[in-house]
Design a protein around this motif. Sequence first.
Motif, short mmCIF file in Angstrom:
data_model
loop_
_atom_site.label_atom_id
_atom_site.label_comp_id
_atom_site.label_asym_id
_atom_site.label_seq_id
_atom_site.Cartn_x
_atom_site.Cartn_y
_atom_site.Cartn_z
N UNK A 297 0.83 -1.21 0.00
CA UNK A 297 0.00 0.00 0.00
C UNK A 297 0.86 1.25 0.00
N UNK B 105 0.79 3.43 -3.22
CA UNK B 105 0.12 4.73 -3.16
C UNK B 105 1.08 5.85 -3.52
N UNK C 115 -3.10 10.75 -9.30
CA UNK C 115 -4.26 11.31 -8.61
C UNK C 115 -4.45 12.79 -8.90
N UNK D 46 -8.11 15.09 -9.95
CA UNK D 46 -9.31 14.34 -9.64
C UNK D 46 -9.64 14.52 -8.17
N UNK D 47 -10.87 14.84 -7.91
CA UNK D 47 -11.32 14.97 -6.53
C UNK D 47 -11.51 13.57 -5.97
N UNK D 48 -11.49 13.33 -4.69
CA UNK D 48 -11.13 14.31 -3.66
C UNK D 48 -9.62 14.42 -3.51
N UNK E 294 -6.79 13.64 1.71
CA UNK E 294 -8.00 13.07 2.31
C UNK E 294 -8.02 11.55 2.11
N UNK E 295 -7.72 11.12 0.91
CA UNK E 295 -7.68 9.68 0.65
C UNK E 295 -6.64 9.00 1.51
N UNK F 44 -7.87 8.60 5.03
CA UNK F 44 -8.94 7.61 5.14
C UNK F 44 -8.41 6.19 4.89
N UNK F 45 -7.44 6.09 4.03
CA UNK F 45 -6.85 4.77 3.78
C UNK F 45 -6.12 4.28 5.03
N UNK G 147 -6.91 5.11 8.06
CA UNK G 147 -7.99 4.71 8.98
C UNK G 147 -8.43 3.28 8.65
N UNK G 148 -8.63 3.06 7.37
CA UNK G 148 -9.13 1.75 6.94
C UNK G 148 -8.12 0.65 7.26
N UNK G 149 -6.84 0.92 7.04
CA UNK G 149 -5.83 -0.10 7.34
C UNK G 149 -5.78 -0.39 8.84
N UNK H 161 -11.81 6.77 -2.36
CA UNK H 161 -10.70 6.34 -1.49
C UNK H 161 -10.41 4.86 -1.71
N UNK I 209 -8.60 4.14 -4.91
CA UNK I 209 -7.18 4.45 -4.76
C UNK I 209 -6.46 3.40 -3.92
N UNK J 288 -3.50 1.07 -5.37
CA UNK J 288 -2.21 1.06 -4.68
C UNK J 288 -1.78 -0.35 -4.31
N UNK J 289 -2.69 -1.14 -3.79
CA UNK J 289 -2.34 -2.49 -3.35
C UNK J 289 -1.92 -3.34 -4.54
N UNK K 122 -12.45 -5.76 4.37
CA UNK K 122 -12.40 -4.31 4.62
C UNK K 122 -13.47 -3.57 3.83
N UNK L 81 -16.33 -1.17 5.61
CA UNK L 81 -15.51 0.04 5.52
C UNK L 81 -15.80 0.95 6.72
N UNK L 82 -14.75 1.36 7.43
CA UNK L 82 -14.98 2.15 8.65
C UNK L 82 -15.53 3.54 8.34
#
Lengths: 200, 200
Positions: free
Chosen positions: A158, A162, A171, A174-176, A180-181, A184-185, A187-189, B150, B153, B157-158, B192, B196-197
Motif C-alpha cells: 500500500x 500509493x 491522482x 481528480x477529486x477528492x 484526504x484519501x 482515510x486509507x 484509517x481503513x488499514x 478512497x 485508490x 495502490x495495493x 475491509x 468500511x470504517x
Amino acid sequence: MAFRQTGETVMARAGLTTERLVRAGAELADEVGFDQVTVSAVARRFDVKVASLYSHLRNSQDLKTRIALLALEELADRAAEALAGRSGKDALGAFANVYRDYARAHPGRYAAARHPLDTETAAGSAGVRIVQLTRAILRGYDLTEPDQTHAVRLLGSVFHGYVSLEAAGGFDHSAPDPQESWTRILDALDSLLRDWPAKP
Amino acid sequence: MAFRQTGETVMARAGLTTERLVRAGAELADEVGFDQVTVSAVARRFDVKVASLYSHLRNSQDLKTRIALLALEELADRAAEALAGRSGKDALGAFANVYRDYARAHPGRYAAARHPLDTETAAGSAGVRIVQLTRAILRGYDLTEPDQTHAVRLLGSVFHGYVSLEAAGGFDHSAPDPQESWTRILDALDSLLRDWPAKP
DNA sequence: CCCGCTTGCCTAAAACCTTTAGGAAGCTGC
DNA sequence: GCAGCTTCCTAAAGGTTTTAGGCAAGCGGG
C-alpha cells in the motif's frame, strides 16, 4: 605532448570519493529524475572528466545501485526515528507519512529506492531494516504468523503503491484531495489490522 | 556513389509501421527489460537501419510512450473480460489476478505500464478504463462517495504495489509463499470493503 | 631536501545510441 | 510506363559508457 593552459591553477585535485559521487548523484536524481542520472552528468557537476569517475565507481549501474542503497538507508533512518515511542495507529500513521514525505521531498531518491537490486545486494541493504520496522508496527496489533507476514506485505504494498501512483501524477486533477484519501486509507488499514479476518 | 552488394535481393522493404514497431518494442521489453528497449534494438530486430524508424516514431521517448499505451490497453482489455459476469469478491479476485498474471507473463510491458505519462496522454489512455473498471468492482460493495474514490485508490495502490514488489523480487527467499499472501490479502481487502470504517 | 611511490585525474580511443538531413529505390495509380 | 509519394538508405554530428595508459601531486623515507 599534453600541454596545459598556462596562467591557471593547474591540476587542483577535485577530491573525489565514492561517497561524494553517490551523494551528488542522489541530488542530481532529485533535480532531474533518477533515470537521467548518468556518470557523465555527475562528472560535469564536479567539473572533472568522465573517465576520472571510473576509479571510484565500477560502472554506471554501480552508481545507480549505490544511490538506491543510500535512499533506502535514509528512508530506514527516518522511519526508525518516527517510530520511536509510538505504537498502534500512531505508529502506522507516522511510518506512512515518512514514506510519503520522503517521496515528495526527494522524488529522485525515492525512485532510486525502487530500483531493482540483485538478491544479495538487497539482503545487505537497509530494505531489511524497513521490513523489520514494518513488523514492529504490527506488534501493536494482535496478529500472529503467518498473518503478520501477510500484513507486512500488505502494508509495504500500500505505501509503495500509493506513493508511486501519487508521484506519477495518478491522482492529479481528480477529486477528492489525495491527502484526504491518504488519511482515510490509513484509517481503513488500522481498522483492518485491528480486525484481521480469520482464514475462511 | 552508393554501390550495393550485387547478387542479393536488394532493398526488399521491411514493411515497417508504427504499429509493428511498437509491438516489437513490447516483445523486446518482455525479453530484456523495458529500460533496455532502444530504437536501435528495435531496428536490429527488423534488420533495418536505425534512421529508418524515425519516419514512424518521433523519437525514443515516443516509442516508450507508445509501448506504455499498448500495455495499458492490454491490461484494460483483460480486466474487462475478467470482470464480465462477476461481482463482489469474485470480481475483486479476478481483477487482482489479471494484474498479477499480466505482470508475471509480461514483465517488460508491465514496467512500461508504470511509465510516467504526461497528463494529457494519460487522460487519453486506457488507464482511464482501468479506473472505471476498479470502480465497477466496488458496485458490489456498499460504498458511497467519497469513500468509493478512497477505495479505488486503495485497490490501485495495493495491486500496483504488491505486483511491483513481487516483480522486484521483494518476496523471494522468504516464507510464506507469495501466493498464500496474495490470497489472504484479497480476503482481507474483501473484508475491509464489506465493513468500511466510518469517518472517525 | 629530494627521490621515488602511490594515487588521482587526465588524454585517447572504441563502441554504441540518438537524431537530423538529404538521396535513391520501390510501389501506386493514372 | 512514368509521376510522385513512400520507404528505406547513407552520412554525419553529438552524447554516454568503458578501458588503457600517462603525467603529476602529494606523501613518506633516507
